[in-house]
Design a protein around this motif. Structure first.
Motif, PDB file in Angstrom:
ATOM      1  N   PHE A  69      39.667  38.493  43.854  1.00 26.44           N
ATOM      2  CA  PHE A  69      40.070  38.415  42.631  1.00 26.44           C
ATOM      3  C   PHE A  69      41.516  38.924  42.505  1.00 26.44           C
ATOM      4  O   PHE A  69      42.248  38.443  41.612  1.00 26.44           O
ATOM      5  CB  PHE A  69      39.202  39.458  41.813  1.00 26.44           C
ATOM      6  N   SER A  70      41.973  39.994  43.500  1.00 31.37           N
ATOM      7  CA  SER A  70      43.479  40.287  43.401  1.00 31.37           C
ATOM      8  C   SER A  70      44.514  38.979  43.680  1.00 31.37           C
ATOM      9  O   SER A  70      45.422  39.381  43.224  1.00 31.37           O
ATOM     10  CB  SER A  70      43.676  41.301  44.580  1.00 31.37           C
ATOM     11  N   LEU A  71      43.856  37.797  44.251  1.00 34.14           N
ATOM     12  CA  LEU A  71      44.872  36.791  44.536  1.00 34.14           C
ATOM     13  C   LEU A  71      44.768  35.944  43.262  1.00 34.14           C
ATOM     14  O   LEU A  71      45.462  34.810  43.188  1.00 34.14           O
ATOM     15  CB  LEU A  71      44.521  36.128  45.855  1.00 34.14           C
ATOM     16  N   THR A  72      43.906  36.085  42.180  1.00 34.01           N
ATOM     17  CA  THR A  72      43.774  35.244  41.112  1.00 34.01           C
ATOM     18  C   THR A  72      45.147  35.003  40.497  1.00 34.01           C
ATOM     19  O   THR A  72      45.413  33.777  39.980  1.00 34.01           O
ATOM     20  CB  THR A  72      42.603  35.836  40.261  1.00 34.01           C
ATOM     21  N   PHE A  73      45.669  36.155  40.071  1.00 32.36           N
ATOM     22  CA  PHE A  73      46.871  35.992  39.286  1.00 32.36           C
ATOM     23  C   PHE A  73      47.989  35.224  39.882  1.00 32.36           C
ATOM     24  O   PHE A  73      48.532  34.255  39.485  1.00 32.36           O
ATOM     25  CB  PHE A  73      47.439  37.262  38.719  1.00 32.36           C
ATOM     26  N   PRO A  74      48.239  35.560  41.181  1.00 32.91           N
ATOM     27  CA  PRO A  74      49.400  34.889  41.899  1.00 32.91           C
ATOM     28  C   PRO A  74      48.946  33.395  42.094  1.00 32.91           C
ATOM     29  O   PRO A  74      50.012  32.518  41.953  1.00 32.91           O
ATOM     30  CB  PRO A  74      49.502  35.679  43.206  1.00 32.91           C
ATOM     31  N   SER A  75      47.724  33.196  42.320  1.00 33.56           N
ATOM     32  CA  SER A  75      47.283  31.653  42.696  1.00 33.56           C
ATOM     33  C   SER A  75      47.382  31.016  41.309  1.00 33.56           C
ATOM     34  O   SER A  75      47.506  29.971  41.320  1.00 33.56           O
ATOM     35  CB  SER A  75      45.830  31.851  42.967  1.00 33.56           C
ATOM     36  N   THR A  76      47.025  31.681  39.978  1.00 37.92           N
ATOM     37  CA  THR A  76      47.033  30.907  38.831  1.00 37.92           C
ATOM     38  C   THR A  76      48.667  30.468  38.312  1.00 37.92           C
ATOM     39  O   THR A  76      48.927  29.471  38.173  1.00 37.92           O
ATOM     40  CB  THR A  76      46.586  31.781  37.736  1.00 37.92           C
TER      41      THR A  76
END
Length: 316
Positions: free
Chosen positions: A48-55
């Protein structure tokens, strides 16, 4: 009647107690040891911690509505596993809970946070994740009637406060136009986590995720067709990687291990592990997006880890 009431009480405590190890009489495939449950929940936090940068990467190629709809369609490939394993349909009384999971974590949270990231930095958006554990624990307590201890609540509130102050400082102390999206995302995601954690005590976590994705498939397919016609995609390496991660890493893999972890250690206890997620997100934002980190990061990390340690050891 007495046996049914007893079984309901055991499930309620298994889902919400911060000191619960494994649910009583779990469904086949749901049994998880405490250490394994913690490890799985932590892996979910990592995903989940990679969700915002990936978004943010995904938004380089897609509009916000297109990105959310397409990620839901791709993640719904989980339905292939349901068919391959000849998994029977969930019981009728589980569909309402699956609808809450789908509406909260498959559609609601991704859409609202993606819209927010159009105007907010990842650091500012991390506020919603920092407050999510406390909101999830609160909704879980209201959902089942179980009440964690005062020590648990004090540590949870302290951890949320540390994260909120840190992320607020990172965003410069100013409210963005995306704050309403973020607060809405906080509520719908907490509801989805709570209901998903309850269902994961009754059926394997991957089935909870799979059925929620399949249930949302008509909406995500129709949304993809409409959104892509209004927001044409412009392919780029970052956009492709961002879409792939939010679909496979965040939506499918992340939810799978997260719900399995919650089934093993309880919603309230697992939710407090997520206090580390905003700090991880800031690290990824620094490495992947070039956002700056300040000296406050190690200090905040220490405070959060202390709060996590307290919530993991206190009794409900």
């Amino acid at each position: 009647m007495r046996a049914q009431s007893s079984a309901t009480a055991r499930i309620a405590k298994a889902v919400t107690s911060p000191h619960t190890s494994t649910p009583a009489r779990p469904a086949a495939g749901t049994g998880t040891r405490p250490r394994s449950g913690t490890a799985l929940a932590l892996l979910g936090v990592f995903c989940f911690s990679l969700t915002f940068p990936s978004t943010v990467w995904g938004l380089e190629s897609f509009g916000p509505w297109s990105l959310v709809a397409v990620r839901g369609v791709l993640a719904a490939a989980a339905g292939v596993f349901l068919v391959a394993q000849r998994v029977p349909l969930p019981e009728r009384h589980h569909w309402a809970g699956l609808a809450v999971v789908g509406g909260g974590v498959v559609i609601g949270f991704p859409l609202l946070t993606t819209l927010a990231l159009g105007t907010s930095s990842t650091a500012h958006a991390a506020v919603v994740v920092g407050l999510l554990p406390l909101t999830t624990a609160t909704l879980a307590a209201l959902r089942t009637g179980h009440r964690p201890s005062r020590t648990f609540w004090a540590a949870a509130v302290a951890g949320a406060a540390v994260v909120a102050v840190f992320t607020w400082q990172q965003s410069g102390g100013a409210l963005s136009s995306g704050d309403l999206y973020l607060f809405g995302a906080l509520l719908v995601c907490a509801a989805g986590y709570t209901e998903g954690g309850r269902l994961a005590a009754l059926m394997p976590g991957w089935q909870v995720v799979g059925w929620a994705l399949v249930l949302c498939l008509p909406v995500t397919v129709a949304g993809s067709v409409v959104a892509l016609s209004l927001e044409p995609a412009h392919w780029s390496p970052h956009g492709a990687v961002g879409l792939a991660w939010v679909a496979v890493g965040s939506t499918f893999l992340g939810l799978y291990v997260w719900y399995r972890g919650m089934a093993g250690i309880g919603v309230a206890r697992a939710s407090q592990l997520q206090l580390a997620q905003p700090l991880l997100t800031l690290v990824w934002s620094f490495w992947l997006l070039g956002e700056e980190l300040t000296w406050a990061a190690p200090l905040a990390a220490t405070g959060v880890l202390v709060c996590i340690a307290v919530t993991q050891r206190t009794r409900g």
